[in-house]
Design a protein around this motif. Structure first.
Motif, mmCIF file in Angstrom:
data_model
loop_
_atom_site.group_PDB
_atom_site.id
_atom_site.type_symbol
_atom_site.label_atom_id
_atom_site.label_comp_id
_atom_site.label_asym_id
_atom_site.label_seq_id
_atom_site.Cartn_x
_atom_site.Cartn_y
_atom_site.Cartn_z
ATOM 1 N N GLN A 1 13.636 -42.586 -7.815
ATOM 2 C CA GLN A 1 12.401 -42.358 -8.537
ATOM 3 C C GLN A 1 12.735 -41.650 -9.848
ATOM 4 O O GLN A 1 12.896 -40.424 -9.891
ATOM 5 C CB GLN A 1 11.416 -41.510 -7.720
ATOM 6 N N PRO A 2 12.867 -42.426 -10.959
ATOM 7 C CA PRO A 2 13.150 -41.805 -12.257
ATOM 8 C C PRO A 2 11.975 -40.953 -12.735
ATOM 9 O O PRO A 2 10.916 -40.899 -12.107
ATOM 10 C CB PRO A 2 13.364 -43.012 -13.173
ATOM 11 N N GLY A 3 12.203 -40.309 -13.869
ATOM 12 C CA GLY A 3 11.160 -39.455 -14.420
ATOM 13 C C GLY A 3 11.270 -38.043 -13.899
ATOM 14 O O GLY A 3 12.183 -37.707 -13.148
ATOM 15 N N PRO A 4 10.333 -37.170 -14.285
ATOM 16 C CA PRO A 4 10.395 -35.765 -13.883
ATOM 17 C C PRO A 4 10.039 -35.580 -12.419
ATOM 18 O O PRO A 4 9.332 -36.388 -11.823
ATOM 19 C CB PRO A 4 9.347 -35.101 -14.797
ATOM 20 N N TRP A 5 10.550 -34.487 -11.863
ATOM 21 C CA TRP A 5 10.252 -34.102 -10.480
ATOM 22 C C TRP A 5 9.615 -32.719 -10.477
ATOM 23 O O TRP A 5 10.050 -31.820 -11.183
ATOM 24 C CB TRP A 5 11.524 -34.032 -9.656
ATOM 25 N N GLY A 6 8.616 -32.539 -9.637
ATOM 26 C CA GLY A 6 8.067 -31.222 -9.403
ATOM 27 C C GLY A 6 8.833 -30.509 -8.302
ATOM 28 O O GLY A 6 9.782 -31.035 -7.736
ATOM 29 N N ALA A 7 8.395 -29.289 -7.977
ATOM 30 C CA ALA A 7 9.095 -28.501 -6.968
ATOM 31 C C ALA A 7 9.115 -29.210 -5.621
ATOM 32 O O ALA A 7 10.119 -29.210 -4.917
ATOM 33 C CB ALA A 7 8.449 -27.125 -6.837
ATOM 34 N N LYS A 8 7.990 -29.823 -5.243
ATOM 35 C CA LYS A 8 7.921 -30.629 -4.026
ATOM 36 C C LYS A 8 7.826 -32.083 -4.471
ATOM 37 O O LYS A 8 6.742 -32.649 -4.601
ATOM 38 C CB LYS A 8 6.737 -30.210 -3.174
ATOM 39 N N ALA A 9 8.991 -32.674 -4.712
ATOM 40 C CA ALA A 9 9.062 -33.907 -5.478
ATOM 41 C C ALA A 9 8.390 -35.091 -4.809
ATOM 42 O O ALA A 9 7.901 -35.991 -5.500
ATOM 43 C CB ALA A 9 10.519 -34.240 -5.782
ATOM 44 N N LEU A 10 8.350 -35.146 -3.490
ATOM 45 C CA LEU A 10 7.720 -36.286 -2.838
ATOM 46 C C LEU A 10 6.253 -36.433 -3.225
ATOM 47 O O LEU A 10 5.712 -37.537 -3.257
ATOM 48 C CB LEU A 10 7.833 -36.175 -1.313
ATOM 49 N N SER B 1 5.825 -36.259 -8.516
ATOM 50 C CA SER B 1 6.688 -37.075 -9.368
ATOM 51 C C SER B 1 5.881 -38.312 -9.742
ATOM 52 O O SER B 1 4.673 -38.366 -9.501
ATOM 53 C CB SER B 1 7.973 -37.464 -8.633
ATOM 54 N N HIS B 2 6.538 -39.321 -10.294
ATOM 55 C CA HIS B 2 5.835 -40.571 -10.572
ATOM 56 C C HIS B 2 5.604 -41.396 -9.313
ATOM 57 O O HIS B 2 4.945 -42.436 -9.372
ATOM 58 C CB HIS B 2 6.596 -41.392 -11.617
ATOM 59 N N LEU B 3 6.141 -40.946 -8.183
ATOM 60 C CA LEU B 3 5.819 -41.581 -6.905
ATOM 61 C C LEU B 3 4.381 -41.222 -6.538
ATOM 62 O O LEU B 3 3.952 -40.072 -6.721
ATOM 63 C CB LEU B 3 6.773 -41.077 -5.821
ATOM 64 N N ASP B 4 3.634 -42.192 -6.021
ATOM 65 C CA ASP B 4 2.260 -41.936 -5.585
ATOM 66 C C ASP B 4 2.251 -40.768 -4.601
ATOM 67 O O ASP B 4 2.913 -40.836 -3.553
ATOM 68 C CB ASP B 4 1.704 -43.189 -4.912
#
Length: 304
Positions: free
Chosen positions: A33-42, A45-48
């Motif tokens: 999953q490219p792009g930025p990740w938050g602290a709880k990435a799941l 992020s750009h993932l739904d």
């Protein structure tokens, strides 16, 4: 460089042991999953985020740990993936494997049998990975700044050195041991790496070995077994990844772990859990705490 990374600095100064600090998982599911990740990435992020939460629920209690991955480099907020690489790795010493596929929609992962994956059955997912070791370097600065400051340069260095299976990963635990790296197929986690020691680890992995000096443990084993394995490796100098297996049982306030070598030798390790003193932050920005540690208090060779 270490002075700007408070949790790693204190951990090193306090000579906190690396052993038995690996995140536990029998099987890893890694989604590109490219792009930025938050602290709880799941779910950041750009993932739904609803899909991320559903995947997290599907994996709960199965032994499967899910993380997001991306190639080293710059990650603009507009980064997306038309197709997503997926790696699934089972880390049992008896039968480690890595399967991979490219999928159009991450929602397809909800159709997987997570209990079977955790038990080491891939159900024919994708194709067998036939390349070299897969290096997963924790780089999620939203989780802990040490992972970005120390992890991202390491991932970039490995990629620049020609390691085609170098990836950034969202979370491996143990920020204070940054830079941290998980290596597949065996599933050993490593900490306090340099570019040179990381390359040493990858070369050893390619030859079927681990590097105990930098090891945090094999993620397949629970933490008491990780401690017992490390103690036997230090005692014997054994580095072959497949040659040691553990049988763990609770024993009062601690654990007894029987360590078996492929050549028939056996050892019994007594493992105790305690709190690390003095207090130190487990992650940058957190209040000082006393993280759990596992220590082998007795180790004896078994005969008969």
């Amino acid at each position: 460089m270490w002075r700007v990374s408070t949790c790693t600095t204190l951990s090193r100064e306090l000579t906190e042991p690396l052993a038995a600090t690996a995140a536990t998982a029998t099987t890893w599911l890694l989604l590109e999953q490219p792009g930025p990740w938050g602290a709880k990435a799941l779910t950041a992020s750009h993932l739904d985020p609803e899909l991320g939460a559903a995947l997290d629920r599907a994996a709960d209690g199965t032994g499967v740990r899910i993380a997001l991955i991306r190639r080293p480099g710059r990650h603009a907020d507009t980064d997306t993936a038309a197709r997503h690489e997926v790696l699934i790795a089972h880390t049992s010493p008896a039968d480690p494997w890595v399967r991979r596929a490219r999928i159009d929609s991450p929602a397809a992962l909800l159709d997987l049998d997570f209990a079977a994956l955790g038990a080491g059955r891939h159900g024919g997912f994708g194709a067998e990975h036939v390349g070299g070791p897969i290096a997963l370097v924790c780089t999620n600065g939203r989780r802990d700044r040490c992972c970005a400051l120390l992890g991202r340069p390491l991932a970039a260095d490995l990629a620049a050195a020609g390691h085609s299976e170098a990836w950034e990963v969202t979370h491996l635990g143990g920020h204070r041991f940054s830079p941290t790296m998980l290596v597949l197929p065996h599933g050993y986690a490593y900490g306090r790496l340099t570019a040179e020691s990381a390359k040493e680890v990858l070369a050893a992995t390619a030859a079927g070995h681990t590097v105990p000096a930098h090891s945090r443990g094999r993620s397949y084993w629970p933490r008491p077994s990780q401690a017992a394995e490390q103690a036997v490796r230090e005692l014997t100098g054994e580095s072959a990844a497949a040659d040691l297996t553990m049988r763990q049982q609770r024993d009062g306030d601690g654990w007894t772990v029987e360590v078996r070598h492929a050549d028939g030798r056996r050892w019994r390790a007594t493992v105790a859990e305690s709190a690390s003193e003095p207090p130190r932050p487990e992650s940058c920005g957190k209040a000082p705490g006393t993280p759990s540690r596992m220590d082998v208090t007795a180790l004896e060779a078994l005969t008969g």
